[in-house]
Structures are given as structure tokens and as C-alpha cells.
Design a protein around this motif. Sequence first.
Motif, PDB file in Angstrom:
ATOM      1  N   SER A 140       0.791  -1.228   0.000  1.00  0.00           N
ATOM      2  CA  SER A 140       0.000   0.000   0.000  1.00  0.00           C
ATOM      3  C   SER A 140       0.824   1.280   0.000  1.00  0.00           C
ATOM      4  CB  SER A 140      -1.028   0.012   1.131  1.00  0.00           C
ATOM      5  OG  SER A 140      -0.487  -0.291   2.368  1.00  0.00           O
ATOM      6  N   GLY A 141       1.992   1.239  -0.633  1.00  0.00           N
ATOM      7  CA  GLY A 141       2.764   2.452  -0.848  1.00  0.00           C
ATOM      8  C   GLY A 141       3.627   2.922   0.301  1.00  0.00           C
ATOM      9  N   LEU A 145      13.459   5.454   8.948  1.00  0.00           N
ATOM     10  CA  LEU A 145      12.278   6.266   8.667  1.00  0.00           C
ATOM     11  C   LEU A 145      11.218   5.388   8.032  1.00  0.00           C
ATOM     12  CD1 LEU A 145      14.108   9.217   6.854  1.00  0.00           C
ATOM     13  CD2 LEU A 145      13.606   9.013   9.298  1.00  0.00           C
ATOM     14  N   GLU A 146       9.971   5.711   8.298  1.00  0.00           N
ATOM     15  CA  GLU A 146       8.862   4.994   7.665  1.00  0.00           C
ATOM     16  C   GLU A 146       7.832   6.016   7.230  1.00  0.00           C
ATOM     17  OE1 GLU A 146       5.392   1.820   8.874  1.00  0.00           O
ATOM     18  OE2 GLU A 146       7.287   1.742   9.959  1.00  0.00           O
ATOM     19  N   THR A 147       7.366   5.871   5.983  1.00  0.00           N
ATOM     20  CA  THR A 147       6.337   6.766   5.471  1.00  0.00           C
ATOM     21  C   THR A 147       4.987   6.080   5.524  1.00  0.00           C
ATOM     22  OG1 THR A 147       6.510   6.047   3.173  1.00  0.00           O
ATOM     23  CG2 THR A 147       7.970   7.844   3.876  1.00  0.00           C
ATOM     24  N   GLY A 148       3.942   6.880   5.440  1.00  0.00           N
ATOM     25  CA  GLY A 148       2.586   6.354   5.432  1.00  0.00           C
ATOM     26  C   GLY A 148       2.224   5.787   4.071  1.00  0.00           C
ATOM     27  N   ALA A 149       1.093   5.171   4.011  1.00  0.00           N
ATOM     28  CA  ALA A 149       0.605   4.549   2.778  1.00  0.00           C
ATOM     29  C   ALA A 149       0.387   5.608   1.696  1.00  0.00           C
ATOM     30  CB  ALA A 149      -0.685   3.797   3.049  1.00  0.00           C
ATOM     31  N   GLY A 150       1.136   5.472   0.611  1.00  0.00           N
ATOM     32  CA  GLY A 150       0.977   6.370  -0.517  1.00  0.00           C
ATOM     33  C   GLY A 150       1.335   7.815  -0.250  1.00  0.00           C
ATOM     34  N   SER A 151       2.073   8.088   0.817  1.00  0.00           N
ATOM     35  CA  SER A 151       2.401   9.460   1.181  1.00  0.00           C
ATOM     36  C   SER A 151       3.878   9.559   1.567  1.00  0.00           C
ATOM     37  CB  SER A 151       1.551   9.887   2.380  1.00  0.00           C
ATOM     38  OG  SER A 151       2.032  11.087   2.922  1.00  0.00           O
ATOM     39  N   PRO A 152       4.543  10.659   1.223  1.00  0.00           N
ATOM     40  CA  PRO A 152       5.937  10.821   1.642  1.00  0.00           C
ATOM     41  C   PRO A 152       6.078  11.297   3.095  1.00  0.00           C
ATOM     42  CG  PRO A 152       5.271  12.679   0.307  1.00  0.00           C
ATOM     43  CD  PRO A 152       4.104  11.713   0.327  1.00  0.00           C
ATOM     44  N   ASP A 153       4.955  11.512   3.779  1.00  0.00           N
ATOM     45  CA  ASP A 153       5.005  11.990   5.162  1.00  0.00           C
ATOM     46  C   ASP A 153       5.472  10.886   6.100  1.00  0.00           C
ATOM     47  OD1 ASP A 153       4.006  14.423   4.270  1.00  0.00           O
ATOM     48  OD2 ASP A 153       1.930  13.856   4.667  1.00  0.00           O
ATOM     49  N   LEU A 154       6.344  11.249   7.033  1.00  0.00           N
ATOM     50  CA  LEU A 154       6.870  10.274   7.985  1.00  0.00           C
ATOM     51  C   LEU A 154       5.817   9.905   9.022  1.00  0.00           C
ATOM     52  CD1 LEU A 154      10.452  11.636   8.712  1.00  0.00           C
ATOM     53  CD2 LEU A 154       9.774   9.873   7.092  1.00  0.00           C
ATOM     54  N   VAL A 155       5.715   8.590   9.296  1.00  0.00           N
ATOM     55  CA  VAL A 155       4.834   8.127  10.368  1.00  0.00           C
ATOM     56  C   VAL A 155       5.650   7.558  11.526  1.00  0.00           C
ATOM     57  CG1 VAL A 155       2.860   7.678   8.875  1.00  0.00           C
ATOM     58  CG2 VAL A 155       4.498   5.845   9.316  1.00  0.00           C
ATOM     59  N   HIS A 156       6.933   7.303  11.256  1.00  0.00           N
ATOM     60  CA  HIS A 156       7.807   6.784  12.305  1.00  0.00           C
ATOM     61  C   HIS A 156       9.244   7.165  11.975  1.00  0.00           C
ATOM     62  CE1 HIS A 156       9.314   4.080  15.403  1.00  0.00           C
ATOM     63  NE2 HIS A 156      10.198   3.653  14.533  1.00  0.00           N
ATOM     64  N   GLU A 157       9.969   7.549  12.989  1.00  0.00           N
ATOM     65  CA  GLU A 157      11.396   7.807  12.827  1.00  0.00           C
ATOM     66  C   GLU A 157      12.103   7.359  14.090  1.00  0.00           C
ATOM     67  OE1 GLU A 157      12.483  12.167  13.078  1.00  0.00           O
ATOM     68  OE2 GLU A 157      10.330  12.314  12.701  1.00  0.00           O
ATOM     69  N   GLU A 158      13.283   6.810  13.890  1.00  0.00           N
ATOM     70  CA  GLU A 158      14.070   6.312  15.017  1.00  0.00           C
ATOM     71  C   GLU A 158      15.536   6.611  14.745  1.00  0.00           C
ATOM     72  OE1 GLU A 158      15.032   1.884  16.631  1.00  0.00           O
ATOM     73  OE2 GLU A 158      12.944   2.332  16.160  1.00  0.00           O
ATOM     74  N   ARG A 159      16.209   7.129  15.766  1.00  0.00           N
ATOM     75  CA  ARG A 159      17.642   7.428  15.653  1.00  0.00           C
ATOM     76  C   ARG A 159      18.401   6.548  16.633  1.00  0.00           C
ATOM     77  NH1 ARG A 159      19.158  13.603  14.684  1.00  0.00           N
ATOM     78  NH2 ARG A 159      17.423  14.181  13.362  1.00  0.00           N
ATOM     79  N   GLU A 160      19.568   6.129  16.189  1.00  0.00           N
ATOM     80  CA  GLU A 160      20.428   5.347  17.071  1.00  0.00           C
ATOM     81  C   GLU A 160      21.857   5.841  16.918  1.00  0.00           C
ATOM     82  OE1 GLU A 160      21.760   0.715  17.850  1.00  0.00           O
ATOM     83  OE2 GLU A 160      20.382   1.182  16.222  1.00  0.00           O
ATOM     84  N   LYS A 161      22.483   6.159  18.031  1.00  0.00           N
ATOM     85  CA  LYS A 161      23.867   6.606  17.997  1.00  0.00           C
ATOM     86  C   LYS A 161      24.749   5.369  17.858  1.00  0.00           C
ATOM     87  CE  LYS A 161      27.140   9.689  19.952  1.00  0.00           C
ATOM     88  NZ  LYS A 161      27.107  11.119  19.970  1.00  0.00           N
ATOM     89  N   ARG A 162      25.585   5.378  16.845  1.00  0.00           N
ATOM     90  CA  ARG A 162      26.509   4.281  16.596  1.00  0.00           C
ATOM     91  C   ARG A 162      27.901   4.854  16.429  1.00  0.00           C
ATOM     92  NH1 ARG A 162      23.394   0.484  12.152  1.00  0.00           N
ATOM     93  NH2 ARG A 162      21.563   0.042  13.413  1.00  0.00           N
ATOM     94  N   LEU A 163      28.855   4.125  16.889  1.00  0.00           N
ATOM     95  CA  LEU A 163      30.234   4.617  16.848  1.00  0.00           C
ATOM     96  C   LEU A 163      31.071   3.991  15.741  1.00  0.00           C
ATOM     97  CD1 LEU A 163      30.825   4.661  20.700  1.00  0.00           C
ATOM     98  CD2 LEU A 163      30.109   6.534  19.213  1.00  0.00           C
ATOM     99  N   ASN A 164      30.444   3.225  14.864  1.00  0.00           N
ATOM    100  CA  ASN A 164      31.220   2.553  13.821  1.00  0.00           C
ATOM    101  C   ASN A 164      31.350   3.354  12.534  1.00  0.00           C
ATOM    102  OD1 ASN A 164      28.524   2.228  13.233  1.00  0.00           O
ATOM    103  ND2 ASN A 164      28.615   0.010  13.040  1.00  0.00           N
ATOM    104  N   GLY A 165      30.828   4.544  12.465  1.00  0.00           N
ATOM    105  CA  GLY A 165      31.042   5.436  11.323  1.00  0.00           C
ATOM    106  C   GLY A 165      30.113   5.200  10.150  1.00  0.00           C
ATOM    107  N   THR A 166      30.041   6.187   9.312  1.00  0.00           N
ATOM    108  CA  THR A 166      29.163   6.192   8.153  1.00  0.00           C
ATOM    109  C   THR A 166      29.582   5.174   7.110  1.00  0.00           C
ATOM    110  OG1 THR A 166      28.800   8.555   8.476  1.00  0.00           O
ATOM    111  CG2 THR A 166      28.285   7.689   6.320  1.00  0.00           C
ATOM    112  N   TRP A 167      28.604   4.474   6.583  1.00  0.00           N
ATOM    113  CA  TRP A 167      28.806   3.599   5.434  1.00  0.00           C
ATOM    114  C   TRP A 167      27.456   3.484   4.714  1.00  0.00           C
ATOM    115  CZ3 TRP A 167      25.962  -0.964   5.380  1.00  0.00           C
ATOM    116  CH2 TRP A 167      25.403  -1.357   6.594  1.00  0.00           C
ATOM    117  N   GLY A 168      27.464   3.053   3.504  1.00  0.00           N
ATOM    118  CA  GLY A 168      26.234   2.919   2.732  1.00  0.00           C
ATOM    119  C   GLY A 168      26.406   3.487   1.341  1.00  0.00           C
ATOM    120  N   MET A 169      25.275   3.699   0.684  1.00  0.00           N
ATOM    121  CA  MET A 169      25.258   4.186  -0.693  1.00  0.00           C
ATOM    122  C   MET A 169      24.799   5.640  -0.734  1.00  0.00           C
ATOM    123  SD  MET A 169      23.460   1.065  -2.789  1.00  0.00           S
ATOM    124  CE  MET A 169      22.214   0.685  -1.562  1.00  0.00           C
ATOM    125  N   THR A 170      25.393   6.389  -1.616  1.00  0.00           N
ATOM    126  CA  THR A 170      24.914   7.749  -1.872  1.00  0.00           C
ATOM    127  C   THR A 170      23.664   7.662  -2.743  1.00  0.00           C
ATOM    128  OG1 THR A 170      26.185   8.000  -3.907  1.00  0.00           O
ATOM    129  CG2 THR A 170      27.285   8.650  -1.824  1.00  0.00           C
TER     130      THR A 170
END
Length: 153
Positions: A51-52, A68-93
Motif C-alpha cells: 500500500s505504498g 524512517l517509515e512513510t505512510g501509505a501512498g504518502s511521503p510523510d513520515l509516520v515513524h522515525e528512530e535514531r540510534e547513535k553508533r560509533l562505527n562510522g558512516t557507510w552505505g550508498m549515496t
Amino acid sequence: MKLLLTTLTIATLAVTPFAYTADPAGNISQAIKVGSDYGITHFTSIEFEGSGRMEIEGWIDQDWHVELETGAGSPDLVHEEREKRLNGTWGMTADDLLLYTKAAAEAGIVDIEEVKINRRDRIEVEGDDARGRDLEVYFQRGNQEPVKVSRDD
């Protein structure tokens, strides 16, 4: 016969209004925009759910990983969670995401369900092919040629 095929085609389209078909990069672009607007610079996972809804994970700086989690068919956030991690940035641009989802589309994915990267820079794009079968395409960062393609036949 034509009427039956037309009716079946319309019924299929009506049942799947939020399917991520025809333009996988457009949906990835929407997820990138949501994540980037929030401050994500390195994405670790994007998942498209029923359902989007979207789940987006990544780094907003060297120490904070977000989900982050968006609502059904909407770019609006319905949930966000932050976690402090000490292992540094990694991932895709954002550019990496677009590059590998385009390469996955060239390998046969038409419906993207999830894109993720692990710490060893292995990228997995999961989705469906044109016949609706599960398809997983794996890449090693730095190479847009798939290292493995797995289909459920």
C-alpha cells in the motif's frame, strides 16, 4: 476474447495501484528525496512495502543512523528512530542508489521491493521480473555488472 483480456488487464491494474512498476527509478527517487530531506547522506536500505509504504535507513552524520517509515501512498513520515553508533558512516549515496537500481532494471527487475548494502559493499536489489517472479540481483560496489542473479522459477 479481446474483451476478456482487456477486463483482466484493467482488473489487475486496479488491484495493484501502488505497485512499483514501469518506473523503478521514480520510486527510488521519491525514497531518496524523503531520506535526503531528512538529512540522510548514506543509505543502507530502502524497502517498499504494501500500500505504498516505504522504510528508509541510513546515516545523517558520522554517529547517527536513522530508520524512517512513510505512510501509505504518502511521503510523510509516520515513524522515525535514531540510534547513535560509533562505527562510522557507510552505505550508498543517492547517485549509487540510482546507478544500481538502473543496472538491476537492465538485469530484468521491473518491481523493486528492496535495495540494501552490507558492510562488505555488496548490494542487493530484490523485486519481481516482468512475469511476476521473484528476482534478486547482487552487485559489488564499483561494478554495475551483476555478480549474481537469482530467480525463483
